[in-house]
Design an enzyme around this catalytic site. Structure first.
Site, PDB file in Angstrom:
ATOM      1  N   SER A  28      23.657   2.617  15.868  1.00 33.96           N
ATOM      2  CA  SER A  28      23.998   2.219  17.235  1.00 33.96           C
ATOM      3  C   SER A  28      23.013   2.914  18.181  1.00 33.96           C
ATOM      4  O   SER A  28      23.324   3.876  18.844  1.00 33.96           O
ATOM      5  CB  SER A  28      25.439   2.605  17.568  1.00 33.96           C
ATOM      6  OG  SER A  28      25.592   3.999  17.587  1.00 33.96           O
ATOM      7  N   HIS A  59      29.789   1.491  13.028  1.00 31.44           N
ATOM      8  CA  HIS A  59      29.767   2.283  11.786  1.00 31.44           C
ATOM      9  C   HIS A  59      30.836   1.835  10.801  1.00 31.44           C
ATOM     10  O   HIS A  59      30.958   2.409   9.720  1.00 31.44           O
ATOM     11  CB  HIS A  59      29.957   3.775  12.100  1.00 31.44           C
ATOM     12  CG  HIS A  59      28.807   4.353  12.862  1.00 31.44           C
ATOM     13  ND1 HIS A  59      28.848   5.603  13.435  1.00 31.44           N
ATOM     14  CD2 HIS A  59      27.574   3.851  13.147  1.00 31.44           C
ATOM     15  CE1 HIS A  59      27.699   5.846  14.041  1.00 31.44           C
ATOM     16  NE2 HIS A  59      26.924   4.792  13.888  1.00 31.44           N
ATOM     17  N   GLU A  82      33.736   6.476  17.195  1.00 31.07           N
ATOM     18  CA  GLU A  82      34.051   7.772  16.580  1.00 31.07           C
ATOM     19  C   GLU A  82      35.303   8.377  17.208  1.00 31.07           C
ATOM     20  O   GLU A  82      35.377   8.509  18.435  1.00 31.07           O
ATOM     21  CB  GLU A  82      32.868   8.741  16.773  1.00 31.07           C
ATOM     22  CG  GLU A  82      31.610   8.214  16.103  1.00 31.07           C
ATOM     23  CD  GLU A  82      30.356   8.994  16.443  1.00 31.07           C
ATOM     24  OE1 GLU A  82      30.466  10.169  16.865  1.00 31.07           O
ATOM     25  OE2 GLU A  82      29.267   8.413  16.291  1.00 31.07           O
ATOM     26  N   GLU A 106      29.849   7.538   8.647  1.00 32.68           N
ATOM     27  CA  GLU A 106      29.750   8.987   8.813  1.00 32.68           C
ATOM     28  C   GLU A 106      30.794   9.728   7.970  1.00 32.68           C
ATOM     29  O   GLU A 106      31.137  10.876   8.250  1.00 32.68           O
ATOM     30  CB  GLU A 106      29.862   9.358  10.291  1.00 32.68           C
ATOM     31  CG  GLU A 106      28.683   8.820  11.083  1.00 32.68           C
ATOM     32  CD  GLU A 106      28.618   9.341  12.506  1.00 32.68           C
ATOM     33  OE1 GLU A 106      29.530  10.050  12.937  1.00 32.68           O
ATOM     34  OE2 GLU A 106      27.621   9.022  13.177  1.00 32.68           O
ATOM     35  N   ASP A 137      33.452   8.972  20.656  1.00 29.62           N
ATOM     36  CA  ASP A 137      32.218   8.311  21.056  1.00 29.62           C
ATOM     37  C   ASP A 137      32.575   6.834  21.141  1.00 29.62           C
ATOM     38  O   ASP A 137      32.761   6.167  20.111  1.00 29.62           O
ATOM     39  CB  ASP A 137      31.104   8.560  20.032  1.00 29.62           C
ATOM     40  CG  ASP A 137      29.802   7.867  20.434  1.00 29.62           C
ATOM     41  OD1 ASP A 137      29.781   7.241  21.524  1.00 29.62           O
ATOM     42  OD2 ASP A 137      28.819   7.942  19.676  1.00 29.62           O
ATOM     43  N   GLU A 196      32.062  10.171  24.942  1.00 30.15           N
ATOM     44  CA  GLU A 196      30.626   9.877  24.868  1.00 30.15           C
ATOM     45  C   GLU A 196      30.384   8.391  25.118  1.00 30.15           C
ATOM     46  O   GLU A 196      31.152   7.552  24.640  1.00 30.15           O
ATOM     47  CB  GLU A 196      30.149  10.292  23.465  1.00 30.15           C
ATOM     48  CG  GLU A 196      28.684  10.022  23.171  1.00 30.15           C
ATOM     49  CD  GLU A 196      28.338  10.439  21.734  1.00 30.15           C
ATOM     50  OE1 GLU A 196      29.037  11.314  21.160  1.00 30.15           O
ATOM     51  OE2 GLU A 196      27.378   9.880  21.183  1.00 30.15           O
ATOM     52  N   ASP A 230      24.651   9.530  25.597  1.00 33.49           N
ATOM     53  CA  ASP A 230      23.892   9.427  24.335  1.00 33.49           C
ATOM     54  C   ASP A 230      22.896   8.279  24.483  1.00 33.49           C
ATOM     55  O   ASP A 230      21.726   8.506  24.801  1.00 33.49           O
ATOM     56  CB  ASP A 230      24.843   9.221  23.147  1.00 33.49           C
ATOM     57  CG  ASP A 230      24.103   8.969  21.842  1.00 33.49           C
ATOM     58  OD1 ASP A 230      22.889   9.251  21.777  1.00 33.49           O
ATOM     59  OD2 ASP A 230      24.714   8.492  20.863  1.00 33.49           O
ATOM     60  N   LYS A 244      19.630  14.354  19.984  1.00 30.62           N
ATOM     61  CA  LYS A 244      19.241  13.844  18.667  1.00 30.62           C
ATOM     62  C   LYS A 244      17.719  13.848  18.631  1.00 30.62           C
ATOM     63  O   LYS A 244      17.084  13.011  19.296  1.00 30.62           O
ATOM     64  CB  LYS A 244      19.727  12.400  18.497  1.00 30.62           C
ATOM     65  CG  LYS A 244      21.231  12.203  18.431  1.00 30.62           C
ATOM     66  CD  LYS A 244      21.544  10.708  18.501  1.00 30.62           C
ATOM     67  CE  LYS A 244      23.001  10.400  18.234  1.00 30.62           C
ATOM     68  NZ  LYS A 244      23.333   8.997  18.608  1.00 30.62           N
ATOM     69  N   HIS A 299      23.863  14.683  14.503  1.00 28.31           N
ATOM     70  CA  HIS A 299      23.267  13.968  13.364  1.00 28.31           C
ATOM     71  C   HIS A 299      23.104  12.503  13.743  1.00 28.31           C
ATOM     72  O   HIS A 299      23.447  12.094  14.864  1.00 28.31           O
ATOM     73  CB  HIS A 299      24.178  14.111  12.137  1.00 28.31           C
ATOM     74  CG  HIS A 299      25.511  13.426  12.309  1.00 28.31           C
ATOM     75  ND1 HIS A 299      26.359  13.122  11.277  1.00 28.31           N
ATOM     76  CD2 HIS A 299      26.153  12.967  13.434  1.00 28.31           C
ATOM     77  CE1 HIS A 299      27.430  12.520  11.733  1.00 28.31           C
ATOM     78  NE2 HIS A 299      27.336  12.421  13.029  1.00 28.31           N
ATOM     79  N   LYS A 314      27.832  17.486  16.306  1.00 32.83           N
ATOM     80  CA  LYS A 314      28.418  16.345  15.607  1.00 32.83           C
ATOM     81  C   LYS A 314      27.745  16.232  14.253  1.00 32.83           C
ATOM     82  O   LYS A 314      26.529  16.019  14.194  1.00 32.83           O
ATOM     83  CB  LYS A 314      28.164  15.057  16.402  1.00 32.83           C
ATOM     84  CG  LYS A 314      29.064  14.883  17.595  1.00 32.83           C
ATOM     85  CD  LYS A 314      28.824  13.593  18.390  1.00 32.83           C
ATOM     86  CE  LYS A 314      28.384  12.385  17.648  1.00 32.83           C
ATOM     87  NZ  LYS A 314      28.437  11.149  18.478  1.00 32.83           N
TER      88      LYS A 314
HETATM   89  C1  PEP Z   1      26.070   8.099  17.791  1.00 29.42           C
HETATM   90  O1  PEP Z   1      26.092   7.016  18.385  1.00 29.42           O
HETATM   91  O2  PEP Z   1      26.332   9.142  18.397  1.00 29.42           O
HETATM   92  C2  PEP Z   1      25.691   8.167  16.371  1.00 29.42           C
HETATM   93  C3  PEP Z   1      25.623   9.317  15.706  1.00 29.42           C
HETATM   94  O3  PEP Z   1      25.440   6.989  15.756  1.00 29.42           O
HETATM   95  P1  PEP Z   1      23.990   6.420  15.413  1.00 29.42           P
HETATM   96  O4  PEP Z   1      23.279   7.474  14.636  1.00 29.42           O
HETATM   97  O5  PEP Z   1      24.273   5.165  14.626  1.00 29.42           O
HETATM   98  O6  PEP Z   1      23.326   6.147  16.732  1.00 29.42           O
HETATM   99 MG    MG Z   2      26.779   8.178  20.324  1.00 31.09          MG
END
Ligand code: PEP
Ligand code: MG
Length: 404
Positions: A42, A151, A160, A200, A233, A274, A301, A326, A354, A377
């Site tokens: 995502s 996911h 999430e 996840e 999230d 999030e 994010d 990230k 992650h 996370k």
């Molecule tokens: C997220 O959206 O925070 C996540 C960890 O998913 P992705 O790695 O698929 O973006």
């Molecule tokens: Mg996210």
């Protein structure tokens, strides 16, 4: 100590979804390290480019970018993390790493930091803190126990459903989060319908109301003696279709979705949300933050994509008060440190994350501690790619104890 890079080599490995991704090995006299790059599903549209082959799957071109373009430029060079990152940024020359690929660049960036820490004999988290000029601390565990959204084939609207223990130590927080997750498993066995595993490592199932996952989390936390709050999230970019947000078959405007979140905040111990809105709806973020930001973390994010310029803009607009970090959204640790510094100066909390496609590299554990992040996370401890992050945090807890 001056360390000269003697070898730089990439290869393709498989991530937790079985998809190819990049691993980079870097060496100096007496030391070899490796760094593996995760991959999101995502993703935010402004993330740096993940280089994939023409088939959209392979990473042979990214491996070539490391071996044929980056390696000749850094072999024989002094391993200086920020200088190598600067070289990588200049060598790529684009805003979004579209020439070399963020996956190629990040593998080299992380491996360089690891090589220096190994050769100098210092803990990686300590090296990160020294380089980023941050104060290390242990993060809260944001453990994603129920998976939905992209996911888990949208069997639940939000991506999430996370539990966050309040415990001071990683060992206690980890034990509590695992106990809560076990309780969730027992609760879900009582429900109709198949329970499977999401990307996840959390439980994934179909439930009929917005409240149900929160009821289950609330009961499961209580059975573990309390001591945890709930985070989500929403990954709302993924829910946004034809100008509205689609949740459980109903369509919501940004305004009605805000009201739905506010009801959830009032009913449950939901303290961190999030991506509550899609990535371009900054006005909805601003209004929501103004409304609930005193009591709740409003976390960017897809909104911020670890990009220092975008984090600065969103801080200026008061669109959030926390940010997901990230490294593969931007490509180098230098830029990660810039984004973190901007966010911290704005008073935001940092949550290192992650990706849904993960590797056995525990790097984000050291990153979260080194940056003094509020949270990390790392998913549910049912997949080895997630467990290694928790195990590394447990090890750091001991190292941390030695240092302080
Ligand atoms: C997220 O959206 O925070 C996540 C960890 O998913 P992705 O790695 O698929 O973006
Ligand atoms: Mg996210």
């Amino acid at each position: 100590m001056s360390i000269t890079i003697t070898r730089c080599e990439a290869r393709a490995i498989r991530d937790s979804r079985g998809k190819p991704t990049v691993e980079v090995s870097l060496a100096c006299a007496g030391h070899t390290v490796s760094a593996a790059v995760p991959s999101g599903k995502s993703t935010g549209s402004k993330e740096a480019l993940e280089k994939r082959d023409k088939d959209g799957i392979g990473v042979a071109d990214a491996v070539v970018a490391v071996n044929d373009v980056i390696a000749p430029k850094i072999i024989g060079k002094k391993a200086d993390s920020l200088a190598i990152d600067r070289l990588l940024i200049d060598l790529d020359g684009t805003d979004n790493k579209s020439v070399l690929g963020a996956n190629a660049v990040l593998g080299v960036s992380i491996a360089t930091a690891k090589l220096i820490a190994a050769a100098d004999g210092i803990f990686l988290w300590k090296y990160i803190a020294d380089t980023a000029k941050t104060t290390p601390s242990l993060p809260k565990l944001y453990m994603n126990v129920i998976n939905g959204g992209a996911h888990a084939d949208f069997r639940l609207p939000f991506q999430e459903y996370i539990v966050v223990p309040n415990d001071e130590t990683i060992s206690k927080a980890y034990a509590r989060a695992r106990a809560i997750m076990d309780n969730v498993g027992k609760e879900l066995k009582k429900k109709d319908g198949a329970v499977t595993m999401g990307d996840e490592g959390g439980y994934s199932l179909r439930l009929d109301t917005l409240d149900e996952p929160f009821d289950i989390l609330t009961d499961s936390i209580a059975q573990a003696g309390g001591g945890a709050f709930i985070a989500i999230d929403a990954a709302a970019t993924e829910l946004h279709r034809g100008g509205a947000y689609e949740l459980l078959g109903s369509r919501y405007s940004a305004m009605s979705l805000s009201l739905a979140y506010k009801e959830l905040i009032e009913k449950f111990n939901l303290r961190s949300i999030e991506d509550p809105f899609e990535e371009t709806d900054t006005k909805a973020f601003e209004a929501f933050y103004a409304d609930v930001g005193d009591a709740v973390l409003v976390v960017g994010d897809d909104l911020t994509v670890t990009n220092p310029g975008i984090v600065a803009e969103m801080a200026e607009r008061r669109a959030a008060n926390a940010v997901i970090i990230k490294p593969n959204q931007i490509g180098t640790l230098l830029e990660v440190y810039d984004a973190v510094s901007i966010a911290k100066n704005a008073g935001w909390q940092i949550i290192v994350s992650h990706r849904s496609g993960e590797t056995m590299d525990p790097f984000i554990a050291d990153l979260a501690v080194g940056l003094g992040a509020f949270g990390i996370k790392a998913g549910a401890p049912t997949q080895p790619e997630r467990v290694v992050k928790y195990e590394r945090l447990l090890a750091i807890e001991n190292e941390h104890g030695i240092i302080h």
